[in-house]
Structure formats: C-alpha cells, structure tokens
Motif scaffolding. Sequence first.
Motif, short mmCIF file in Angstrom:
data_model
loop_
_atom_site.label_atom_id
_atom_site.label_comp_id
_atom_site.label_asym_id
_atom_site.label_seq_id
_atom_site.Cartn_x
_atom_site.Cartn_y
_atom_site.Cartn_z
N GLU A 70 0.82 -1.21 0.00
CA GLU A 70 0.00 0.00 0.00
C GLU A 70 0.86 1.26 0.00
N MET A 71 0.29 2.33 -0.58
CA MET A 71 0.87 3.67 -0.49
C MET A 71 -0.24 4.57 0.03
N VAL A 86 -0.60 -2.14 -5.17
CA VAL A 86 0.70 -1.51 -5.43
C VAL A 86 1.72 -2.56 -5.88
N THR A 87 2.41 -2.22 -6.97
CA THR A 87 3.48 -3.07 -7.48
C THR A 87 4.79 -2.30 -7.44
N HIS A 94 16.05 3.56 -10.32
CA HIS A 94 14.95 4.14 -9.56
C HIS A 94 14.06 3.04 -8.99
N GLY A 95 13.61 3.22 -7.76
CA GLY A 95 12.56 2.36 -7.20
C GLY A 95 11.24 2.99 -7.59
N VAL A 96 10.35 2.22 -8.20
CA VAL A 96 9.07 2.76 -8.68
C VAL A 96 7.93 1.92 -8.15
N TRP A 97 7.01 2.56 -7.42
CA TRP A 97 5.82 1.90 -6.91
C TRP A 97 4.62 2.47 -7.65
N THR A 98 3.72 1.60 -8.09
CA THR A 98 2.55 2.02 -8.87
C THR A 98 1.30 1.38 -8.28
N LYS A 104 -7.43 7.05 -9.82
CA LYS A 104 -6.28 7.68 -10.49
C LYS A 104 -5.05 6.81 -10.30
N LEU A 105 -4.14 6.92 -11.23
CA LEU A 105 -2.86 6.23 -11.12
C LEU A 105 -1.97 6.99 -10.15
N MET A 106 -1.40 6.27 -9.17
CA MET A 106 -0.44 6.87 -8.26
C MET A 106 0.90 6.19 -8.50
N VAL A 107 1.94 7.00 -8.77
CA VAL A 107 3.28 6.48 -9.02
C VAL A 107 4.25 7.22 -8.11
N ALA A 108 4.97 6.47 -7.29
CA ALA A 108 6.01 7.05 -6.44
C ALA A 108 7.36 6.56 -6.96
#
Length: 152
Positions: A70-71, A86-87, A94-98, A104-108
């Motif tokens: 989760e984010m 979350v994947t 880069h570490g990418v969480w989606t 909405k799409l959340m990308v960290a």
Amino acid sequence: MRAIVALPLTLAALLLAACNAQEAPGGSDAVPPADAPPPAAETPAAAEFKTDFGLRGTEPFWSVDIKGGEMTLTRPEPPAVKATGVTFAYIDGHGVWTGQADGKLMVATLTKGDCSDGMSDLKYPYVAEVKLGAETLKGCGFKAGEQPKEGE
C-alpha cells in the motif's frame, strides 16, 4: 473439427514444456548455474528499495508512506488517499511503486541521492517524486525507521 485438432497439439506443447523444465533429483526446482545472472529485481541496487519508505514534501506539505502493498498520501486537509494493488519495479536506478488511488494512477519514484526538504537542515538519502493523476509532488525520501532528525 479445428478444436479437436488443436487439443492434441496443445497437449503436446504442454508435455514438451514439462520435459524441458529443470528439476533437481527428488523433484525440487533445480539450482541455476553459478554463472547465471541474478533476476533484475534481485540485484544489490534493487534490493536497497525492497523495504518500507517514507516520502515527504513541502509547499504544499505532503507525505507518502509505502508499506507492504500500500501507499498512503497524507496532506494537511483530510482525507488521506490510499493506493491499492501496489506493485514495485526497479527501473534504471529508480525504485518505482505504482497503484490505483480514487480512480487515479499513483506512481512514487525514489532515486538514491542527497535531498533537502528546503525548509529545515534535514538531509535525506533519496529524492522522491509522486504523481497522482496529473498532479506531481516533489520531495525527499527515507527508509522507514530511518527518518533524518535535526542536528544529524
């Protein structure tokens, strides 16, 4: 008639694939050769991102906690926005969480590097960017439990 012909071909393909599967004696999975490259997500650089993180930003103030699958985006005004499904991927350093949050799409995205929040003397070990739909938030990140403190 085509389904009858396709069924034996499909079964033959499955049996052939099973014959090519590598097994160790006793039926367990075979150990890969010593010179086999590690899977992309298992490289030392990628492993650094396989933990929980805290991301923080100012102007406007925001925080994202990445924990497990989760984010959660929190701002001064409620409610918090929680991304599910979350994947994680390690892409070009880069570490990418989606995940999905409120449709909405959340990308960290976290990148190793010195970062300052611009409002304190705190130094963070990661640069952070969070996108929620068309909105982009920029800030800093740290491993959970390792948040920088004043005077360090």
